[in-house]
Design an enzyme around this catalytic site. Sequence first.
Site, PDB file in Angstrom:
ATOM      1  N   PRO A   1       0.846  -1.190   0.000  1.00 21.01           N
ATOM      2  CA  PRO A   1       0.000   0.000   0.000  1.00 21.01           C
ATOM      3  C   PRO A   1       0.887   1.247   0.000  1.00 21.01           C
ATOM      4  CG  PRO A   1      -0.303  -1.291   2.023  1.00 21.01           C
ATOM      5  CD  PRO A   1       0.706  -1.991   1.204  1.00 21.01           C
ATOM      6  N   HIS A   2       0.510   2.226  -0.793  1.00 26.38           N
ATOM      7  CA  HIS A   2       1.360   3.411  -0.920  1.00 26.38           C
ATOM      8  C   HIS A   2       0.542   4.633  -1.301  1.00 26.38           C
ATOM      9  CE1 HIS A   2       1.130   1.513  -4.891  1.00 26.38           C
ATOM     10  NE2 HIS A   2       1.189   2.735  -5.382  1.00 26.38           N
ATOM     11  N   GLY A   3       1.147   5.788  -1.089  1.00 24.00           N
ATOM     12  CA  GLY A   3       0.487   7.025  -1.454  1.00 24.00           C
ATOM     13  C   GLY A   3       1.396   8.220  -1.267  1.00 24.00           C
TER      14      GLY A   3
END
Length: 155
Positions: free
Chosen positions: A66-68
């Site tokens: 998960p990334h952002g």
Amino acid sequence: MPILEFLDPDSVVPALRARAKKQVLQELSAQAARRLPGLDEREVFETLLQRERLGSTGIGDGVAIPHGKLPGFDRLFGLVARLEKPVDFEALDGQPVDIAFLLLAPEGAGADHLKALAQVARVLREPGILERIRAARDASALYALLTHTPAPQAA
């Protein structure tokens, strides 16, 4: 092999409790906020949820990344968590996830963000690394595996 410079020794969670994908994202957001003063846990969670709506960050073999990107954030930040129990993450291969690697980047970090994602994926594709991560006894052993730092020896 690439060394994950954006992973700190205290950014390793050897036993994250979560029952569902959304809860994993909530727990990762909370863990990041605890380690980075001034980081808004809710903003991280919403950013991760938005990214997941584009498609699962479950890349297969029990791994999710998960990334952002966050406005006002000033550096790359990584956090790795081994889940106590595998969770359905709608991964590409349909397998439940038990290793999650959170990656946060500044809003304007286009190429750096992509390079960091590629670096994490390369490390996690190394032969035998996932088995060693799953077998690691504690956070320091996990950190050593992901950074190729010698693990402390017990006396």
